[in-house]
Design a protein around this motif. Structure first.
Motif, short mmCIF file in Angstrom:
data_model
loop_
_atom_site.label_atom_id
_atom_site.label_comp_id
_atom_site.label_asym_id
_atom_site.label_seq_id
_atom_site.Cartn_x
_atom_site.Cartn_y
_atom_site.Cartn_z
N PRO A 1 0.85 -1.14 -0.01
CA PRO A 1 0.04 -0.01 0.05
C PRO A 1 0.83 1.30 -0.03
N ALA A 2 0.55 2.48 -0.54
CA ALA A 2 1.25 3.49 -0.59
C ALA A 2 1.27 4.13 0.73
N SER A 3 0.41 3.64 1.52
CA SER A 3 0.31 4.38 2.98
C SER A 3 1.72 3.96 3.73
N ARG A 4 2.06 2.90 3.32
CA ARG A 4 3.37 2.30 4.08
C ARG A 4 4.72 3.07 3.22
N VAL A 5 4.64 3.36 2.09
CA VAL A 5 5.70 4.02 1.48
C VAL A 5 5.81 5.54 2.09
N VAL A 6 4.41 6.44 2.48
CA VAL A 6 4.48 7.45 3.07
C VAL A 6 4.74 7.29 4.55
N ASP A 7 4.47 6.33 5.22
CA ASP A 7 4.89 6.13 6.46
C ASP A 7 6.38 5.88 6.71
N LEU A 8 7.26 5.34 5.63
CA LEU A 8 8.54 5.05 5.66
C LEU A 8 9.33 6.40 5.76
N MET A 9 8.70 7.18 4.68
CA MET A 9 9.28 8.66 4.28
C MET A 9 9.12 9.43 5.55
N LYS A 10 7.93 9.52 6.27
CA LYS A 10 7.95 10.20 7.36
C LYS A 10 8.92 9.90 8.43
N ARG A 11 8.96 8.38 8.66
CA ARG A 11 9.94 7.85 9.62
C ARG A 11 11.41 8.33 9.20
N ALA A 12 11.71 8.49 7.84
CA ALA A 12 13.17 8.84 7.56
C ALA A 12 13.41 10.38 7.95
N GLU A 13 12.28 10.99 7.64
CA GLU A 13 12.38 12.46 7.88
C GLU A 13 12.70 12.78 9.53
N ASP A 14 11.95 12.08 10.43
CA ASP A 14 12.20 11.89 11.82
C ASP A 14 13.65 11.58 12.13
N ASN A 15 14.12 10.64 11.34
CA ASN A 15 15.45 10.19 11.51
C ASN A 15 16.57 11.06 11.08
N GLY A 16 16.33 12.10 10.38
CA GLY A 16 17.32 13.15 10.06
C GLY A 16 17.62 13.09 8.30
N PHE A 17 17.10 12.06 7.53
CA PHE A 17 17.04 12.13 6.21
C PHE A 17 16.51 13.28 5.67
N THR A 18 16.83 13.76 4.55
CA THR A 18 16.41 15.20 3.86
C THR A 18 15.93 14.86 2.42
N TYR A 19 15.92 13.69 1.86
CA TYR A 19 15.65 13.37 0.61
C TYR A 19 14.66 12.05 0.52
#
Length: 339
Positions: free
Chosen positions: A12-30
């Motif tokens: 589901p696309a929602s998982r892609v969104v959730d992983l990207m949110k998790r990445a931003e919370d962990n300091g990823f910028t892209y």
């Protein structure tokens, strides 16, 4: 050093969104995704949701191509997202290996990529562009519109064109020797074209798998989870060998030697751990092309990449430890690199 996360747009696309949110919370910028319309869901639809659910993440395809969509449509999509969310996209572009071949077409030529980059960049910035005799611009694009275009490359002509024309260079492997070789080729081409080589952003993208220790068992599992990447790169390498020969002064043997046992490739398993068409990839290539092992190994290799001029490391997160990798990078790797 910037850090990016690369995902496939599997449902589901929602998982892609959730992983990207998790990445931003962990300091990823892209936040990057594959772009292959048959194999995965439409990424630009999902970018809208990623941008709406994050605050700072810059998103884009790794990579789109000039053949799947008309150039004004690609540019309009980027420009619309930027107008909605504040210039938070980047256009990664390449030949369209999987996107074109799965649809029964050949990957795009460098000449076509060159033309497309000029059009997409200009329109994405609110400027005029020539669509083969018809000059257009987006009347709705704001005065502050911008769109960087980064090009993926391996071969000598593509590296030269990247240095001459692109805003950034995407190198999909993390081998130190090949990174040094290819970054130099891009920057030399930029200088020869009268450009400031430091204006070309350097992005290295490769799988990363963080293990608890460096035991043989842990490393063997990590290698098996990332072996698919050597097969994916091997598709591009096979094209280079077909064009330049097995041993050519224009393409390093360090890039081409490992595909001698390559027999074929089924895109049904493209970019996935356990891909049965990548058993020919030796452990040595996995170790060279990817980042595997305890946190300390990742920090060591990333430090070396940064010294070679790499501005961003983008983590291919296609394996059985997606959340754990994002969290380990956020807790230990990114702080160590950017202390």
């Amino acid at each position: 050093m910037d850090f990016g996360l690369v995902l496939q747009t599997d449902p589901p696309a929602s998982r892609v969104v959730d992983l990207m949110k998790r990445a931003e919370d962990n300091g990823f910028t892209y936040g990057w995704t594959f772009d292959s319309a048959v194999l995965w869901q439409e990424p630009f639809v999902i970018y809208s949701q990623i941008l709406a659910n994050t605050e700072r993440l810059t998103v884009g395809p790794m990579v789109t191509n000039p053949g799947t969509r008309t150039w004004e449509v690609t540019a309009s999509t980027f420009a619309t997202l930027n107008d909605m969310f504040g210039n938070r996209t980047v256009c990664g572009i390449g030949r369209g290996d999987s996107a074109m071949r799965v649809a029964g077409r050949k990957p795009n030529t460098l000449a076509r990529i060159s033309e497309a980059m000029k059009v997409i960049r200009a329109l994405g910035r609110g400027e005029e562009a020539d669509l083969g005799g018809t000059v257009v611009r987006f009347p709705w694009a704001g005065p502050d519109a911008r769109l960087p275009v980064w090009m993926a490359a391996y071969g000598p002509k593509a590296l030269k064109m990247t240095g001459e024309e692109a805003d950034g260079f995407i190198l999909q492997l993390a081998d130190l020797y090949l990174t040094e070789y290819m970054v130099k080729a891009v920057k030399d081409a930029a200088v020869a074209a009268g450009r400031d080589p430091f204006e070309v952003t350097i992005c290295v993208a490769a799988p990363a798998y963080v293990t608890e220790d460096d035991s043989p068992e842990a490393l063997a599992h990590a290698r098996d989870q990332c072996r698919w990447f050597g097969g994916m790169v091997g598709n591009h390498v096979a094209d280079l060998v077909a064009k330049y020969g097995e041993h050519s002064a224009q393409v390093p043997d360090e890039l081409t030697d490992y595909i001698k046992s390559r027999e074929g490739y089924d895109y049904a398993h493209h970019g996935r751990s356990g891909n049965p068409d990548t058993q020919f990839v030796p452990d040595e290539i996995v170790d060279r092309f990817c980042l595997i092992g305890p946190v300390e190994r990742h920090i060591e290799k990333l430090t070396a990449l940064r010294e070679l001029g790499v501005d961003q490391f983008a983590v291919y997160d296609m394996h059985d430890a997606q959340e754990a990798t994002i969290d380990a990078y956020g807790a230990k790797v990114i702080p160590a690199l950017n202390a």
